[in-house]
Design a protein around this motif. Structure first.
Motif, PDB file in Angstrom:
ATOM      1  N   THR A  55     -10.787  57.674  23.252  1.00  0.00           N
ATOM      2  CA  THR A  55     -11.805  57.898  21.983  1.00  0.00           C
ATOM      3  C   THR A  55     -11.875  56.971  20.822  1.00  0.00           C
TER       4      THR A  55
ATOM      5  N   MET B 262      -3.310  64.196  26.114  1.00  0.00           N
ATOM      6  CA  MET B 262      -3.939  64.041  24.855  1.00  0.00           C
ATOM      7  C   MET B 262      -4.134  62.747  24.071  1.00  0.00           C
ATOM      8  N   ARG B 263      -2.867  62.207  24.184  1.00  0.00           N
ATOM      9  CA  ARG B 263      -2.863  60.583  23.628  1.00  0.00           C
ATOM     10  C   ARG B 263      -3.780  59.944  24.360  1.00  0.00           C
TER      11      ARG B 263
ATOM     12  N   ASP C 205      -7.217  60.421  23.025  1.00  0.00           N
ATOM     13  CA  ASP C 205      -7.309  59.921  21.857  1.00  0.00           C
ATOM     14  C   ASP C 205      -7.535  58.460  21.896  1.00  0.00           C
TER      15      ASP C 205
END
Length: 286
Positions: free
Chosen positions: A231, A224-225, A228
């Motif tokens: 992104t 997830m990190r 992110d």
């Protein structure tokens, strides 16, 4: 490291796909003319994007020629060639040349050394045309080696170096658009570096090679990190692209910026998810 800035074929309309191929072939032909037939194998999607972006912003000549090529001998291919495809070809050569040098230094790849020696005369000739970009590349190589030697685990350090390098390359000329083009290059460079590091994590861990994601990959929320972080860089690319007054090839460029750069990421994530499902099914059968 390069090759992530490509199109999403599934979302691209036929005419835009044809247009992309015309630019790709144009950069490829320029590489051949400046460096010889073998140099065409070094062409990256990233520099094709640069050619399309500069052509759209500066509204370059729209003339299209039809040319035969060794890869497509049966019929002529539609090709776009102008100062922007020529510039992209030159930058492609310079980046690939130092990437081959890096591969030889880091991994002692014989094929990389052979290609490096083959391209060296063309590189020396091309680099004299672009003193600012050449200095940026040489500075980048020196600083990146220092970061890797220290095993600096900062996610932003090495990515920032790549960002500053690409910023210099995207600043085609000093004018009112150079700042925004530089910012697109900066975030794109960081995205490329971090995407490559994320993609190569398992290989680098096995080989004990430098990779800044090794500092956080053991954490529960690592994926997830990482997503992110990537992104954030993609958002920077989009932010500065939207500031430019581009109408020509707008949909093609949007396809690359908003979807194409994620193609390899989505494919690998899908593969990882499938492997996880298979493992879970095997555990459930026990």
């Amino acid at each position: 490291m390069f090759g992530y800035i490509t199109i999403d074929r599934e979302e691209l309309k036929g005419k835009d796909l044809d247009r992309y191929r015309e630019f790709y072939c144009g950069v490829c032909r320029d590489l051949k003319d400046s460096c010889g037939e073998a140099a065409r194998a070094t062409l990256t999607y990233d520099m094709t994007f640069l050619a399309i972006l500069l052509n759209a912003l500066y509204e370059g000549p729209s003339g299209i020629t039809e040319e035969r090529c060794i890869l497509h001998p049966a019929r002529k291919q539609r090709v776009i060639r102008n100062e922007y495809t020529a510039y992209a070809a030159d930058m492609n050569l310079m980046l690939v040349f130092h990437n081959l040098e890096d591969d030889w230094i880091d991994e002692k790849k014989g094929t990389s050394l052979a290609a490096y020696r083959l391209l060296r005369p063309a590189y020396l000739k091309t680099s004299r045309k672009y003193p600012r970009q050449t200095q940026a590349i040489l500075r980048y190589v020196k600083e990146l080696h220092a970061v890797e030697k220290k095993n600096d685990r900062s996610l932003d350090r090495a990515a920032g170096l790549t960002g500053r390098l690409m910023s210099e390359i995207f600043r085609y000329r000093e004018d009112i658009w150079s700042e925004d083009l530089g910012q697109i290059g900066f975030y794109l460079g960081k995205f490329i570096y971090l995407m490559d590091a994320w993609d190569d994590l398992e290989k680098d861990r096995r080989n004990s090679s430098y990779n800044p994601f090794l500092s956080i990959c053991g954490e529960a929320d690592y994926e997830m990190r990482a997503g992110d972080i990537l992104t954030m860089q993609a958002a920077g690319i989009a932010k500065y692209f939207e500031k430019l007054p581009i109408l020509l090839d707008e949909e093609l460029l949007r396809n690359i910026i908003y979807s194409g750069i994620w193609v390899k990421y989505r494919a690998k994530r899908a593969k990882m998810a499938e492997a996880q499902r298979t493992l879970q099914e095997a555990k459930d059968d026990l």
